[in-house]
Write a protein that holds these residues in place. Structure first.
Motif, PDB file in Angstrom:
ATOM      1  N   UNK A 458       1.036  -1.651   0.111  1.00  0.00           N
ATOM      2  CA  UNK A 458       0.163   0.251   0.167  1.00  0.00           C
ATOM      3  C   UNK A 458       0.813   1.283   0.216  1.00  0.00           C
ATOM      4  N   UNK A 459       1.977   1.049   0.740  1.00  0.00           N
ATOM      5  CA  UNK A 459       2.541   2.248   0.958  1.00  0.00           C
ATOM      6  C   UNK A 459       3.249   2.676  -0.080  1.00  0.00           C
ATOM      7  N   UNK A 460       3.749   1.313  -1.138  1.00  0.00           N
ATOM      8  CA  UNK A 460       4.215   1.339  -1.841  1.00  0.00           C
ATOM      9  C   UNK A 460       3.778   2.108  -2.939  1.00  0.00           C
ATOM     10  N   UNK A 461       2.527   1.519  -2.947  1.00  0.00           N
ATOM     11  CA  UNK A 461       1.910   2.312  -4.144  1.00  0.00           C
ATOM     12  C   UNK A 461       1.818   3.133  -4.266  1.00  0.00           C
ATOM     13  N   UNK A 462       1.092   3.838  -2.856  1.00  0.00           N
ATOM     14  CA  UNK A 462       1.071   5.479  -2.811  1.00  0.00           C
ATOM     15  C   UNK A 462       1.778   6.298  -3.792  1.00  0.00           C
ATOM     16  N   UNK A 463       3.332   5.772  -3.439  1.00  0.00           N
ATOM     17  CA  UNK A 463       4.713   6.786  -3.327  1.00  0.00           C
ATOM     18  C   UNK A 463       4.857   6.506  -5.352  1.00  0.00           C
ATOM     19  N   UNK A 464       4.295   5.744  -5.478  1.00  0.00           N
ATOM     20  CA  UNK A 464       4.915   5.504  -6.696  1.00  0.00           C
ATOM     21  C   UNK A 464       3.415   6.497  -7.616  1.00  0.00           C
ATOM     22  N   UNK A 465       2.851   6.286  -6.917  1.00  0.00           N
ATOM     23  CA  UNK A 465       1.690   7.394  -7.598  1.00  0.00           C
ATOM     24  C   UNK A 465       1.872   9.070  -7.365  1.00  0.00           C
ATOM     25  N   UNK A 466       2.614   8.874  -6.273  1.00  0.00           N
ATOM     26  CA  UNK A 466       2.655  11.054  -6.270  1.00  0.00           C
ATOM     27  C   UNK A 466       3.995  10.627  -6.806  1.00  0.00           C
ATOM     28  N   UNK A 467       4.785   9.882  -7.237  1.00  0.00           N
ATOM     29  CA  UNK A 467       6.232  10.427  -7.862  1.00  0.00           C
ATOM     30  C   UNK A 467       5.455   9.868  -9.866  1.00  0.00           C
ATOM     31  N   UNK A 468       4.805   9.468 -10.306  1.00  0.00           N
ATOM     32  CA  UNK A 468       3.941   9.147 -11.792  1.00  0.00           C
ATOM     33  C   UNK A 468       4.167  11.068 -11.715  1.00  0.00           C
ATOM     34  N   UNK A 469       2.916  10.770 -10.688  1.00  0.00           N
ATOM     35  CA  UNK A 469       2.174  12.058 -10.693  1.00  0.00           C
ATOM     36  C   UNK A 469       2.548  13.500 -10.688  1.00  0.00           C
ATOM     37  N   UNK A 470       3.862  13.582  -9.424  1.00  0.00           N
ATOM     38  CA  UNK A 470       4.730  14.722 -10.476  1.00  0.00           C
ATOM     39  C   UNK A 470       5.452  15.134 -11.625  1.00  0.00           C
ATOM     40  N   UNK A 471       5.641  14.135 -11.833  1.00  0.00           N
ATOM     41  CA  UNK A 471       6.235  13.777 -13.253  1.00  0.00           C
ATOM     42  C   UNK A 471       5.828  14.590 -14.439  1.00  0.00           C
ATOM     43  N   UNK A 472       3.909  14.375 -14.189  1.00  0.00           N
ATOM     44  CA  UNK A 472       3.520  14.303 -15.540  1.00  0.00           C
ATOM     45  C   UNK A 472       2.899  15.666 -15.070  1.00  0.00           C
TER      46      UNK A 472
END
Length: 619
Positions: A458-472
């Protein structure tokens, strides 16, 4: 009676709790031994978590999968983000906490952790065979076997409490000291020392006049310490500020001849950055007042922590002087302040995984290593717990570099420099503090925690969503153009120059007074920007505005990383290099750095000494 455990943790403070939770969550059979199960996770001193650099550490613990951030959020009664007026590298979250709730939450979390047993008793010795620890011995004479042991004894090792001319054994007021372990460790060859810390009086909040003080309310916008949480408490409790005065100082001075600090009864070195009130009066005699922070101990108690009034003066002097502070004229004391002196062991005797160099499978974490503060202790406990587990599995140590985390800075400082005074973390200790912000601890560390096995899916997927969102978001701002008539009204309202022609949005965000929340209100940009969560938007804004500084620090970190790749053998013959300074030979021989990068950070090893080593290694 007992199985053989993978990991035994001695001590139920902040370091011990994190160590036990980490080892158990990773799958090790773990036993937490504490002298009192009612004081697990106790906030011995101030009822607060975070602060300058300390807030960053709590966020890092959370990003890796530790518990301190969750427990801070669950027991928070007030939130403030310190240094908001400065750049994001300096922003530091701080929470005022409910002391009793904080400890209760820790106990609850540990009881819900699989693979974790608890035992209430004093551990008086280690079972050591062939310079390897194989278990512990308790006061009852029980011998409990284990593959690894983590010592997190806090202020309890031969602890002595001082109040004026009175002194008595104890690790905290009302709790006995721990004995036996220091003598055994010294006999095994460890170098020990004494340190001191102090705590202020606690008073009855009903006896204070808050109208004579300045109110310090919490902030409306709460940034949770745990990346898994989105919100904090819906209500907050205010703190207050008042000040000492010359009359207070004169009364305090009447007790100086009975102060254990000034009469030499305390031999240990105290924390320079958190001095007692008598120390402040003595060292800063030119100042006629000092701040006193009036901090509530919780939601449902009248007990007040008098921050800034730490003292070990006689109790009657404390009380008389306190009553001359505005708002404290009728103050009733619950208990006086006191100093506590305790044993610690030079941390230069440890490897970077916090395992001792002298005894295999034995780990030290927290105040036993000469640190001060809940956060510093907790992060060491987390790392020791992870590494104790990994040792049982014959896995490589888990080590964070100075460019990856404040945790890495802290451990590297302790091991390379040792400490002569209680070590406290500051942002100034980190040479890469623009990289080590409180907002990006998840981006820096969650993947590492996930790979280790501590951070959840859960924590890992939440981080990935934030990382991808920031890049987008950044990619969108680079490509999106905007016309003057769409944005000039905003720019003029912010005293920023209007556009002369259509241009990309990204350079506009680099302007000092323009924020991403401003851009998200513009009609043509709103549909895209508002589909992202706030944390991704804020992260994108920081990366855009501070791009040059961030890239410069990354380059510096990469250069230093190259030195980290140059290995030094543990039995390297430094004496054989005539060009090395005598001090460098002594320090290198004692600390035995594993890389050239580590050698370069040892106090007393100069750049010319590093050059000699590089020439010898053919670099």
């Amino acid at each position: 009676m007992f199985q053989e455990y993978d990991v035994i943790v001695i001590g139920g403070g902040h370091a011990g709790c994190e160590a036990a939770a980490a080892a158990a969550n990773l799958g090790s059979s773990t036993l937490l031994i504490t002298m009192n199960m009612q004081t697990i996770g106790q906030m011995s001193c101030n009822p607060a978590m975070g602060g300058v650099a300390k807030g960053q550490i709590v966020k890092e613990i959370d990003a890796l999968g530790g518990y301190s951030g969750k427990i801070t959020d669950a027991s928070m009664i007030q939130f403030r983000m310190l240094n908001r007026s400065k750049g994001p590298a300096m922003w530091s979250p701080r929470a005022q906490n409910d002391r009793m709730l904080f400890a209760a939450e820790w106990r609850k979390m540990l009881e819900q952790t699989p693979n974790l047993d608890m035992w209430q008793e004093m551990a008086v010795g280690l079972l050591v065979k062939d310079q390897r620890v194989i278990g512990v011995k308790t006061q009852l004479g029980l011998e409990i076997k284990s593959k690894t042991v983590v010592l997190t004894n806090g202020t309890f090792l031969n602890g002595i409490i001082h109040i004026g001319e009175k002194q008595f054994g104890g690790g905290r007021v009302g709790e006995r000291a721990a004995t036996g372990l220091t003598a055994q460790l010294v006999a095994l060859g460890f170098e020990s020392g004494r340190m001191k810390t102090g705590t202020p009086p606690r008073v009855d909040g009903r006896s204070l006049d808050y109208s004579k003080m300045e109110e310090q309310a919490g902030e409306d916008e709460i940034v949770p310490f745990s990346y898994l949480n989105k919100t904090g408490p819906t209500t907050q409790r205010s703190c207050h500020i008042t000040y000492t005065n010359p009359e207070v100082h004169e009364i305090l001075k009447t007790g100086f001849d009975r102060s254990p600090m000034f009469t030499g009864r305390i031999q240990g070195m105290g924390p320079r950055y958190c001095p007692s009130i008598e120390d402040k009066i003595d060292r800063f005699s030119q100042r006629d007042r000092h701040q006193v922070f009036v901090e509530p101990e919780g939601w449902d108690t009248v007990e007040i922590y008098v921050n800034g009034f730490s003292t070990s003066l006689p109790e009657e002097v404390q009380h008389k002087a306190m009553r001359k502070i505005p708002g404290f004229e009728n103050a009733k004391m619950f208990r006086p302040g006191y100093a506590i002196e305790y044993d610690f062991f030079q941390p230069s005797q440890l490897h970077h995984n916090l395992e001792t160099k002298l005894v295999e499978n034995l780990f030290f974490a927290g105040q036993i290593n000469g640190t001060t503060g809940y956060e510093e202790a907790a992060c060491q406990g987390l790392m020791a717990g992870i590494n104790a587990h990994r040792k049982t599995q014959e896995e490589e140590p888990f080590i964070l570099s100075r460019a990856e985390a404040y945790i890495g800075v802290l451990i590297d400082d302790l091991i390379n420099k040792g400490t002569e005074e209680p070590y406290r973390m500051f942002t100034s200790r980190a040479e890469y503090r623009i990289l080590l912000r409180q907002d990006n601890a998840d981006l820096r560390l969650t993947e590492k925690g996930y790979q280790v096995g501590l951070a959840t899916e859960e924590r890992y997927q939440k981080m990935k969503k934030k990382k991808d969102g920031c890049a987008n978001i950044i990619n969108y701002l680079k490509k999106k153009s905007i016309a003057p008539d769409e944005i000039d009204q905003l720019l003029i309202s912010k005293n920023s120059s209007p556009l002369k022609q259509k241009q990309k949005v990204l350079p506009i965000l680099t302007r000092p007074k323009i924020t991403i929340s401003d851009l998200a209100k513009i009609e043509s940009l709103a549909p895209t920007l508002n589909q992202y969560e706030k944390d991704a938007l804020e992260q994108a804004e920081i990366l855009v505005k501070y791009e040059g500084y961030i890239e410069r620090e990354k380059e510096m970190a990469e250069k230093m990383h190259r030195l980290e790749n140059i290995k030094l053998h543990q039995e390297f013959n430094y004496e054989g290099l005539a060009s090395l300074s005598a001090e460098a030979k002594e320090k290198l021989r004692k600390i035995k750095p594993s890389t050239l990068g580590q050698a370069s950070r040892i106090s007393g090893v100069s750049p010319s000494d590093i050059s000699v080593l590089m020439v010898h290694l053919g670099r």
